[in-house]
Scaffold this motif. Structure first.
Motif, PDB file in Angstrom:
ATOM      1  N   ASP A 177      -2.524  -1.732  10.148  1.00 18.44           N
ATOM      2  CA  ASP A 177      -2.346  -0.343   9.071  1.00 18.44           C
ATOM      3  C   ASP A 177      -1.542  -0.753   8.029  1.00 18.44           C
ATOM      4  O   ASP A 177      -0.228  -1.083   8.032  1.00 18.44           O
ATOM      5  N   MET A 178      -2.168  -1.089   6.699  1.00 18.06           N
ATOM      6  CA  MET A 178      -1.394  -1.348   5.647  1.00 18.06           C
ATOM      7  C   MET A 178      -0.482  -0.533   5.047  1.00 18.06           C
ATOM      8  O   MET A 178       0.576  -0.844   4.780  1.00 18.06           O
ATOM      9  N   HIS A 179      -0.518   0.978   5.260  1.00 23.51           N
ATOM     10  CA  HIS A 179       0.817   1.683   4.891  1.00 23.51           C
ATOM     11  C   HIS A 179       1.954   1.289   5.654  1.00 23.51           C
ATOM     12  O   HIS A 179       3.032   1.190   5.165  1.00 23.51           O
ATOM     13  N   SER A 180       1.849   1.370   6.960  1.00 20.57           N
ATOM     14  CA  SER A 180       2.923   0.852   7.750  1.00 20.57           C
ATOM     15  C   SER A 180       3.385  -0.563   7.727  1.00 20.57           C
ATOM     16  O   SER A 180       4.664  -0.677   7.480  1.00 20.57           O
ATOM     17  N   TYR A 181       2.425  -1.580   7.074  1.00 24.09           N
ATOM     18  CA  TYR A 181       2.781  -2.920   6.964  1.00 24.09           C
ATOM     19  C   TYR A 181       3.701  -2.802   6.037  1.00 24.09           C
ATOM     20  O   TYR A 181       4.779  -3.540   6.067  1.00 24.09           O
ATOM     21  N   PHE A 182       3.268  -2.212   4.807  1.00 20.85           N
ATOM     22  CA  PHE A 182       4.150  -2.672   3.611  1.00 20.85           C
ATOM     23  C   PHE A 182       5.282  -1.612   3.563  1.00 20.85           C
ATOM     24  O   PHE A 182       6.337  -2.094   2.825  1.00 20.85           O
ATOM     25  N   ALA A 183       5.295  -0.512   4.059  1.00 22.83           N
ATOM     26  CA  ALA A 183       6.412   0.512   4.237  1.00 22.83           C
ATOM     27  C   ALA A 183       7.584  -0.267   4.876  1.00 22.83           C
ATOM     28  O   ALA A 183       8.813  -0.102   4.561  1.00 22.83           O
ATOM     29  N   ALA A 184       7.233  -1.180   5.840  1.00 22.16           N
ATOM     30  CA  ALA A 184       8.257  -1.860   6.609  1.00 22.16           C
ATOM     31  C   ALA A 184       8.998  -2.723   5.696  1.00 22.16           C
ATOM     32  O   ALA A 184      10.278  -3.276   5.878  1.00 22.16           O
ATOM     33  N   TYR A 185       8.475  -3.138   4.619  1.00 23.69           N
ATOM     34  CA  TYR A 185       9.158  -4.086   3.700  1.00 23.69           C
ATOM     35  C   TYR A 185       9.515  -3.378   2.182  1.00 23.69           C
ATOM     36  O   TYR A 185      10.022  -3.989   1.217  1.00 23.69           O
ATOM     37  N   GLY A 186       9.494  -2.102   2.247  1.00 23.04           N
ATOM     38  CA  GLY A 186       9.950  -1.132   1.178  1.00 23.04           C
ATOM     39  C   GLY A 186       8.924  -1.006   0.059  1.00 23.04           C
ATOM     40  O   GLY A 186       9.289  -0.646  -1.001  1.00 23.04           O
ATOM     41  N   PHE A 187       7.687  -1.051   0.406  1.00 19.98           N
ATOM     42  CA  PHE A 187       6.719  -0.713  -0.558  1.00 19.98           C
ATOM     43  C   PHE A 187       5.758   0.428  -0.266  1.00 19.98           C
ATOM     44  O   PHE A 187       5.339   0.887   0.967  1.00 19.98           O
ATOM     45  N   GLU A 188       5.065   1.026  -1.077  1.00 20.30           N
ATOM     46  CA  GLU A 188       4.272   2.355  -1.026  1.00 20.30           C
ATOM     47  C   GLU A 188       3.049   2.176  -1.550  1.00 20.30           C
ATOM     48  O   GLU A 188       2.955   1.338  -2.738  1.00 20.30           O
ATOM     49  N   ILE A 189       1.985   2.336  -1.202  1.00 21.97           N
ATOM     50  CA  ILE A 189       0.606   2.014  -1.575  1.00 21.97           C
ATOM     51  C   ILE A 189       0.211   3.368  -2.732  1.00 21.97           C
ATOM     52  O   ILE A 189       0.229   4.252  -2.419  1.00 21.97           O
ATOM     53  N   LYS A 190      -0.088   2.912  -3.689  1.00 26.46           N
ATOM     54  CA  LYS A 190      -0.493   3.654  -4.929  1.00 26.46           C
ATOM     55  C   LYS A 190      -1.997   3.852  -4.931  1.00 26.46           C
ATOM     56  O   LYS A 190      -2.540   4.594  -5.099  1.00 26.46           O
ATOM     57  N   GLU A 191      -2.705   2.587  -4.608  1.00 29.94           N
ATOM     58  CA  GLU A 191      -4.214   2.578  -4.773  1.00 29.94           C
ATOM     59  C   GLU A 191      -4.821   1.505  -4.069  1.00 29.94           C
ATOM     60  O   GLU A 191      -4.327   0.501  -3.875  1.00 29.94           O
ATOM     61  N   TYR A 192      -5.830   1.828  -3.472  1.00 29.08           N
ATOM     62  CA  TYR A 192      -6.751   1.117  -2.534  1.00 29.08           C
ATOM     63  C   TYR A 192      -7.992   0.551  -3.274  1.00 29.08           C
ATOM     64  O   TYR A 192      -8.884   1.529  -3.263  1.00 29.08           O
ATOM     65  N   ILE A 193      -8.387  -0.426  -3.730  1.00 27.44           N
ATOM     66  CA  ILE A 193      -9.648  -0.944  -4.325  1.00 27.44           C
ATOM     67  C   ILE A 193     -10.525  -1.967  -3.215  1.00 27.44           C
ATOM     68  O   ILE A 193      -9.982  -2.900  -3.065  1.00 27.44           O
ATOM     69  N   HIS A 194     -11.776  -1.475  -2.929  1.00 25.80           N
ATOM     70  CA  HIS A 194     -12.627  -2.259  -2.109  1.00 25.80           C
ATOM     71  C   HIS A 194     -13.396  -3.266  -3.071  1.00 25.80           C
ATOM     72  O   HIS A 194     -13.991  -2.677  -4.014  1.00 25.80           O
ATOM     73  N   CYS A 195     -13.464  -4.397  -2.859  1.00 29.95           N
ATOM     74  CA  CYS A 195     -14.144  -5.252  -3.571  1.00 29.95           C
ATOM     75  C   CYS A 195     -14.985  -6.060  -2.602  1.00 29.95           C
ATOM     76  O   CYS A 195     -15.061  -5.955  -1.412  1.00 29.95           O
ATOM     77  N   ASP A 196     -15.655  -7.060  -3.028  1.00 28.19           N
ATOM     78  CA  ASP A 196     -16.634  -8.038  -2.259  1.00 28.19           C
ATOM     79  C   ASP A 196     -15.630  -8.909  -1.368  1.00 28.19           C
ATOM     80  O   ASP A 196     -14.865  -9.613  -1.579  1.00 28.19           O
ATOM     81  N   TYR A 197     -15.838  -8.720   0.011  1.00 30.85           N
ATOM     82  CA  TYR A 197     -15.334  -9.392   1.240  1.00 30.85           C
ATOM     83  C   TYR A 197     -13.742  -9.230   1.064  1.00 30.85           C
ATOM     84  O   TYR A 197     -13.014  -9.847   1.687  1.00 30.85           O
ATOM     85  N   SER A 198     -13.163  -8.193   0.141  1.00 23.40           N
ATOM     86  CA  SER A 198     -11.808  -8.460   0.175  1.00 23.40           C
ATOM     87  C   SER A 198     -11.252  -6.800  -0.331  1.00 23.40           C
ATOM     88  O   SER A 198     -12.093  -5.886  -0.706  1.00 23.40           O
ATOM     89  N   LYS A 199      -9.906  -6.614  -0.462  1.00 21.73           N
ATOM     90  CA  LYS A 199      -9.404  -5.501  -0.778  1.00 21.73           C
ATOM     91  C   LYS A 199      -8.422  -5.685  -1.825  1.00 21.73           C
ATOM     92  O   LYS A 199      -7.550  -6.722  -1.381  1.00 21.73           O
ATOM     93  N   VAL A 200      -7.948  -4.947  -2.758  1.00 26.98           N
ATOM     94  CA  VAL A 200      -7.014  -5.248  -3.697  1.00 26.98           C
ATOM     95  C   VAL A 200      -6.070  -3.987  -3.384  1.00 26.98           C
ATOM     96  O   VAL A 200      -6.423  -2.748  -3.705  1.00 26.98           O
ATOM     97  N   ILE A 201      -4.557  -4.070  -3.102  1.00 25.00           N
ATOM     98  CA  ILE A 201      -3.946  -3.097  -2.825  1.00 25.00           C
ATOM     99  C   ILE A 201      -2.642  -2.946  -3.922  1.00 25.00           C
ATOM    100  O   ILE A 201      -2.211  -4.160  -4.075  1.00 25.00           O
ATOM    101  N   ILE A 202      -2.568  -1.991  -4.513  1.00 20.86           N
ATOM    102  CA  ILE A 202      -1.594  -1.728  -5.447  1.00 20.86           C
ATOM    103  C   ILE A 202      -0.473  -0.978  -4.876  1.00 20.86           C
ATOM    104  O   ILE A 202      -0.743   0.249  -4.344  1.00 20.86           O
ATOM    105  N   LEU A 203       0.686  -1.857  -5.009  1.00 21.02           N
ATOM    106  CA  LEU A 203       2.023  -0.890  -4.288  1.00 21.02           C
ATOM    107  C   LEU A 203       2.962  -1.032  -5.388  1.00 21.02           C
ATOM    108  O   LEU A 203       3.152  -1.435  -6.577  1.00 21.02           O
ATOM    109  N   LYS A 204       3.986   0.048  -5.118  1.00 20.92           N
ATOM    110  CA  LYS A 204       5.075   0.273  -5.844  1.00 20.92           C
ATOM    111  C   LYS A 204       6.302   0.194  -4.908  1.00 20.92           C
ATOM    112  O   LYS A 204       6.259   0.370  -3.863  1.00 20.92           O
ATOM    113  N   ASN A 205       7.611   0.149  -5.495  1.00 22.95           N
ATOM    114  CA  ASN A 205       8.674   0.040  -4.531  1.00 22.95           C
ATOM    115  C   ASN A 205       8.776   1.561  -4.017  1.00 22.95           C
ATOM    116  O   ASN A 205       8.627   2.691  -4.825  1.00 22.95           O
ATOM    117  N   GLN A 206       9.364   1.734  -2.994  1.00 28.17           N
ATOM    118  CA  GLN A 206       9.424   3.049  -2.280  1.00 28.17           C
ATOM    119  C   GLN A 206      10.598   3.487  -3.045  1.00 28.17           C
ATOM    120  O   GLN A 206      10.541   5.000  -3.098  1.00 28.17           O
TER     121      GLN A 206
END
Length: 208
Positions: A177-206
């Motif tokens: 779970d990406m929200h939990s994964y990055f929260a463990a390192y002090g980041f919060e997901i701002k936006e999730y962009i689905h692309c070809d074969y991939s995702k781009v995750i925009i994060l900010k400091n919590q």
């Protein structure tokens, strides 16, 4: 085989990823990343590899200052050649450990991390993300590109070579779970962009 020798081999074929999986610019993660960049920003391309993101952004935003770092001499050699060929004078590439960056706190407006975290064990991921958090401005963005399984049977078939070649850490990361994964390192997901074969995750400091 030593790590440097391994990356020397991989470097020769690394850009095939873009040719095979990210060839459509409008739906590629490269475009999704560049769409988040503004002029006059300071950008760090962490684990830059062959410098594809760095050089693409440098061409589009000549007023930005872009630094790419990597441990692989072979990858950096390709990155520097790309920048020279494209006259991307606003880029600099350095051989540097992503867990021990030689930059001051809060240096960069944006930090890019492309196709890295799925290859690293938890301890290394924690060290990389800790350094990213340190050198990222409080109101800055960490932009992470990672693989994502498609619902299309054909795309799943085309993606099979990637899955077969990835290390054991890939299977664990892809299911996390990406929200939990990055929260463990002090980041919060701002936006999730689905692309070809991939995702781009925009994060900010919590804390921002």
């Amino acid at each position: 085989m030593s790590q440097q020798l391994l990356y020397s081999v991989i470097a020769k074929f690394y850009d095939l990823v873009d040719i095979i999986y990210f060839s459509k610019w409008e739906t590629s993660p490269r475009k999704a990343v560049s769409d988040r960049i503004n002029k006059n920003e300071r950008i760090l391309d962490l684990c830059t590899g062959t410098g594809t993101n760095a050089v693409n952004i440098a061409k589009q935003f000549p007023m930005t200052k872009i630094v790419g770092v990597d441990l692989s001499k072979a990858m950096l050699s390709i990155a520097k050649n790309k920048a020279d060929k494209e006259n991307a004078d606003n880029t600099r590439f350095y051989r540097m450990d992503a867990t021990q960056l030689r930059f001051r706190n809060e240096t960069f407006d944006k930090i890019l991390l492309s196709l890295v975290l799925h290859e690293t064990e938890d301890e290394l991921s924690a060290a990389i993300l800790s350094e990213a958090k340190r050198v990222l401005k409080n109101d800055g963005e960490l932009i992470v590109t990672e693989w994502e399984k498609s619902s299309s049977p054909l795309k799943r078939l085309l993606f099979l070579p990637v899955e077969l070649l990835e290390p054991k850490s890939y299977k664990k990361f892809i299911k996390a779970d990406m929200h939990s994964y990055f929260a463990a390192y002090g980041f919060e997901i701002k936006e999730y962009i689905h692309c070809d074969y991939s995702k781009v995750i925009i994060l900010k400091n919590q804390t921002s």
